[in-house]
Motif scaffolding. Structure first.
Motif, PDB file in Angstrom:
ATOM      1  N   ALA A 124       0.833  -1.210   0.000  1.00  0.00           N
ATOM      2  CA  ALA A 124       0.000   0.000   0.000  1.00  0.00           C
ATOM      3  C   ALA A 124       0.865   1.256   0.000  1.00  0.00           C
ATOM      4  CB  ALA A 124      -0.924  -0.007   1.213  1.00  0.00           C
ATOM      5  N   THR A 125       1.955   1.226   0.760  1.00  0.00           N
ATOM      6  CA  THR A 125       2.880   2.361   0.781  1.00  0.00           C
ATOM      7  C   THR A 125       3.500   2.577  -0.592  1.00  0.00           C
ATOM      8  OG1 THR A 125       3.401   2.009   3.116  1.00  0.00           O
ATOM      9  CG2 THR A 125       4.981   3.285   1.834  1.00  0.00           C
ATOM     10  N   ASP A 126       3.882   1.484  -1.254  1.00  0.00           N
ATOM     11  CA  ASP A 126       4.461   1.585  -2.596  1.00  0.00           C
ATOM     12  C   ASP A 126       3.467   2.199  -3.583  1.00  0.00           C
ATOM     13  OD1 ASP A 126       6.772   0.410  -1.670  1.00  0.00           O
ATOM     14  OD2 ASP A 126       6.252  -1.598  -2.380  1.00  0.00           O
ATOM     15  N   ILE A 127       2.220   1.750  -3.517  1.00  0.00           N
ATOM     16  CA  ILE A 127       1.199   2.269  -4.434  1.00  0.00           C
ATOM     17  C   ILE A 127       0.950   3.750  -4.156  1.00  0.00           C
ATOM     18  CG2 ILE A 127      -1.236   2.105  -5.114  1.00  0.00           C
ATOM     19  CD1 ILE A 127      -1.040  -0.912  -4.481  1.00  0.00           C
ATOM     20  N   GLY A 128       0.899   4.095  -2.875  1.00  0.00           N
ATOM     21  CA  GLY A 128       0.639   5.483  -2.513  1.00  0.00           C
ATOM     22  C   GLY A 128       1.779   6.420  -2.841  1.00  0.00           C
ATOM     23  N   SER A 129       3.022   5.980  -2.599  1.00  0.00           N
ATOM     24  CA  SER A 129       4.173   6.869  -2.796  1.00  0.00           C
ATOM     25  C   SER A 129       4.737   6.798  -4.211  1.00  0.00           C
ATOM     26  CB  SER A 129       5.270   6.543  -1.777  1.00  0.00           C
ATOM     27  OG  SER A 129       5.702   5.195  -1.924  1.00  0.00           O
ATOM     28  N   SER A 130       4.990   5.589  -4.700  1.00  0.00           N
ATOM     29  CA  SER A 130       5.608   5.446  -6.023  1.00  0.00           C
ATOM     30  C   SER A 130       4.632   5.736  -7.155  1.00  0.00           C
ATOM     31  CB  SER A 130       6.180   4.036  -6.188  1.00  0.00           C
ATOM     32  OG  SER A 130       7.166   3.772  -5.215  1.00  0.00           O
ATOM     33  N   GLN A 132       1.602   7.198  -6.640  1.00  0.00           N
ATOM     34  CA  GLN A 132       0.829   8.391  -6.281  1.00  0.00           C
ATOM     35  C   GLN A 132      -0.678   8.176  -6.445  1.00  0.00           C
ATOM     36  OE1 GLN A 132       1.758  11.832  -5.054  1.00  0.00           O
ATOM     37  NE2 GLN A 132       3.084  10.232  -4.231  1.00  0.00           N
ATOM     38  N   VAL A 133      -1.151   7.067  -5.872  1.00  0.00           N
ATOM     39  CA  VAL A 133      -2.572   6.727  -5.919  1.00  0.00           C
ATOM     40  C   VAL A 133      -3.084   6.579  -4.485  1.00  0.00           C
ATOM     41  CG1 VAL A 133      -4.273   5.012  -6.655  1.00  0.00           C
ATOM     42  CG2 VAL A 133      -2.341   5.574  -8.143  1.00  0.00           C
ATOM     43  N   PRO A 134      -4.198   7.232  -4.126  1.00  0.00           N
ATOM     44  CA  PRO A 134      -4.757   7.089  -2.776  1.00  0.00           C
ATOM     45  C   PRO A 134      -5.050   5.623  -2.464  1.00  0.00           C
ATOM     46  CG  PRO A 134      -5.877   8.824  -3.994  1.00  0.00           C
ATOM     47  CD  PRO A 134      -5.021   8.105  -4.983  1.00  0.00           C
ATOM     48  N   THR A 135      -4.608   5.174  -1.297  1.00  0.00           N
ATOM     49  CA  THR A 135      -4.742   3.764  -0.940  1.00  0.00           C
ATOM     50  C   THR A 135      -5.256   3.633   0.491  1.00  0.00           C
ATOM     51  OG1 THR A 135      -2.869   3.254  -2.394  1.00  0.00           O
ATOM     52  CG2 THR A 135      -3.548   1.553  -0.842  1.00  0.00           C
ATOM     53  N   SER A 136      -6.327   2.853   0.654  1.00  0.00           N
ATOM     54  CA  SER A 136      -6.906   2.615   1.977  1.00  0.00           C
ATOM     55  C   SER A 136      -6.635   1.185   2.414  1.00  0.00           C
ATOM     56  CB  SER A 136      -8.417   2.871   1.957  1.00  0.00           C
ATOM     57  OG  SER A 136      -8.691   4.241   1.755  1.00  0.00           O
ATOM     58  N   LEU A 137      -6.437   0.997   3.714  1.00  0.00           N
ATOM     59  CA  LEU A 137      -6.139  -0.313   4.286  1.00  0.00           C
ATOM     60  C   LEU A 137      -7.353  -0.879   5.014  1.00  0.00           C
ATOM     61  CD1 LEU A 137      -2.658   0.555   5.815  1.00  0.00           C
ATOM     62  CD2 LEU A 137      -3.053  -0.886   3.813  1.00  0.00           C
ATOM     63  N   TYR A 138      -7.429  -2.208   5.081  1.00  0.00           N
ATOM     64  CA  TYR A 138      -8.505  -2.845   5.837  1.00  0.00           C
ATOM     65  C   TYR A 138      -7.998  -4.139   6.473  1.00  0.00           C
ATOM     66  CZ  TYR A 138      -9.296  -6.472   2.297  1.00  0.00           C
ATOM     67  OH  TYR A 138      -9.148  -7.541   1.456  1.00  0.00           O
ATOM     68  N   GLY A 139      -8.830  -4.701   7.329  1.00  0.00           N
ATOM     69  CA  GLY A 139      -8.486  -5.964   7.977  1.00  0.00           C
ATOM     70  C   GLY A 139      -7.272  -5.832   8.872  1.00  0.00           C
ATOM     71  N   ALA A 140      -6.445  -6.866   8.887  1.00  0.00           N
ATOM     72  CA  ALA A 140      -5.264  -6.875   9.749  1.00  0.00           C
ATOM     73  C   ALA A 140      -4.231  -5.839   9.327  1.00  0.00           C
ATOM     74  CB  ALA A 140      -4.636  -8.267   9.738  1.00  0.00           C
ATOM     75  N   PRO A 184      -1.783  10.405  -2.028  1.00  0.00           N
ATOM     76  CA  PRO A 184      -2.415  11.731  -2.029  1.00  0.00           C
ATOM     77  C   PRO A 184      -3.863  11.671  -1.575  1.00  0.00           C
ATOM     78  CG  PRO A 184      -2.242  10.872  -4.257  1.00  0.00           C
ATOM     79  CD  PRO A 184      -1.483   9.919  -3.392  1.00  0.00           C
ATOM     80  N   TYR A 185      -4.406  12.821  -1.228  1.00  0.00           N
ATOM     81  CA  TYR A 185      -5.782  12.898  -0.732  1.00  0.00           C
ATOM     82  C   TYR A 185      -6.805  13.048  -1.854  1.00  0.00           C
ATOM     83  CZ  TYR A 185      -3.880  13.488   3.981  1.00  0.00           C
ATOM     84  OH  TYR A 185      -3.227  13.301   5.172  1.00  0.00           O
ATOM     85  N   GLN A 186      -6.330  13.235  -3.077  1.00  0.00           N
ATOM     86  CA  GLN A 186      -7.236  13.359  -4.213  1.00  0.00           C
ATOM     87  C   GLN A 186      -6.964  12.251  -5.218  1.00  0.00           C
ATOM     88  OE1 GLN A 186      -6.891  17.490  -5.632  1.00  0.00           O
ATOM     89  NE2 GLN A 186      -8.953  17.805  -4.840  1.00  0.00           N
ATOM     90  N   ALA A 187      -8.036  11.756  -5.839  1.00  0.00           N
ATOM     91  CA  ALA A 187      -7.920  10.701  -6.841  1.00  0.00           C
ATOM     92  C   ALA A 187      -7.989  11.300  -8.235  1.00  0.00           C
ATOM     93  CB  ALA A 187      -9.041   9.684  -6.659  1.00  0.00           C
ATOM     94  N   THR A 188      -7.350  10.637  -9.183  1.00  0.00           N
ATOM     95  CA  THR A 188      -7.444  11.054 -10.580  1.00  0.00           C
ATOM     96  C   THR A 188      -8.429  10.138 -11.301  1.00  0.00           C
ATOM     97  OG1 THR A 188      -5.674   9.584 -11.349  1.00  0.00           O
ATOM     98  CG2 THR A 188      -5.030  11.765 -10.519  1.00  0.00           C
ATOM     99  N   PRO A 189      -9.069  10.615 -12.369  1.00  0.00           N
ATOM    100  CA  PRO A 189     -10.017   9.769 -13.107  1.00  0.00           C
ATOM    101  C   PRO A 189      -9.362   8.528 -13.701  1.00  0.00           C
ATOM    102  CG  PRO A 189     -10.289  12.079 -13.696  1.00  0.00           C
ATOM    103  CD  PRO A 189      -9.034  11.992 -12.885  1.00  0.00           C
TER     104      PRO A 189
END
Length: 263
Positions: A124-130, A132-140, A184-189
């Protein structure tokens, strides 16, 4: 299935696009670049215009550092999907958030849920930082164990944006109603938002009902689900699936306690 059970770590991902052969080839090619990583199942649904992959790899000491092949492969698959799929051209009768809808990690064999959750958080960190896509976590993978269905409701996952119970093109505003855990806090189309989590194994199956009375089937699906007073660990929803067929999609969150026949 026996070969799948021998692997130590397993990941499922759902992607919105089944009609674009070039895109699928690009995504599948991404996994072949990493030794010890394999696609063991590919589920295509033409009516939903949706594809799900099950990817497996052994959990090794370097799985959660930068050199881990599994971690790299997952991110490569996500990037390939972003690069090859135009969500503006997508339409289907299954809910989705954006291009890469959902990535779930599941421990197998001797791997612990804690180790699996750590890997999920790093991806999730890789997707968010590298990427640059907003990523939410769930479960464990989430510090408070947030549930996937709650995140989906907050992000509008279950609300069709087109006539005929269809999800078409990009979804609404780029301003997210839910603060992501990474990125980021904003998503792209074009990319949108990704949800990543870790849980014990979940059984998924669909029951086709040959009718076009979706309201009636929705009542049935709600009665068997935990939210509707049915089995607590069962999630179910009714979805149009082609002409005169409605599917009840079921998730068994605790398949060791409740099996499909009971539902």
């Amino acid at each position: 299935m026996n070969g799948m059970k021998k692997t130590n770590s397993k990941r499922r991902r759902q992607k919105a696009e089944s009609h674009n052969r070039t895109a699928l080839e690009s995504i599948e090619k991404a996994t072949k670049l990493y030794q010890g990583v394999a696609v063991v199942n590919k589920f295509e649904d033409e009516a939903y215009n949706r594809v799900g992959y099950t990817i497996v790899s052994k959990f090794t000491p370097n799985a959660v550092d930068g050199s881990g092949a599994f971690r790299k492969a997952v991110v490569a698959v996500v990037k390939a999907a972003f690069d090859s799929i135009d969500l503006e051209l997508h339409c289907g009768t299954h809910p989705r958030l954006r291009v890469v809808d959902h990535i779930s990690f599941h421990p197998r064999a001797q791997t612990s849920l804690g180790e699996t959750a750590r890997l999920a958080k790093l991806v999730a960190t890789d997707i968010g930082s590298s990427l640059q896509v907003p990523t939410s976590l769930y479960g464990a993978a989430h510090q408070e164990g947030k549930k996937l269905d709650l995140i989906r409701r907050q992000l509008g996952y279950f609300n069709p944006n087109s006539e005929g119970n269809q999800w078409e093109g990009a979804l609404g505003s780029d301003c997210l109603p839910l603060k992501p855990d990474e990125g980021p806090y904003q998503a792209t189309p074009t990319e949108g938002v990704v949800v990543v989590g870790a849980t014990q194994w979940v059984d998924n199956y669909n029951v086709p009902i040959f009718t076009n009375k979706i309201t009636a089937v929705r009542r049935i699906s709600r009665r068997v689900s935990g939210r509707g007073g049915g089995i607590p660990s069962v999630q179910a929803m009714a979805l149009a699936h082609g002409e005169d067929i409605i599917e009840v999609a079921c998730n068994l969150l605790e398949p060791s306690k409740f099996i499909a026949d009971q539902v």
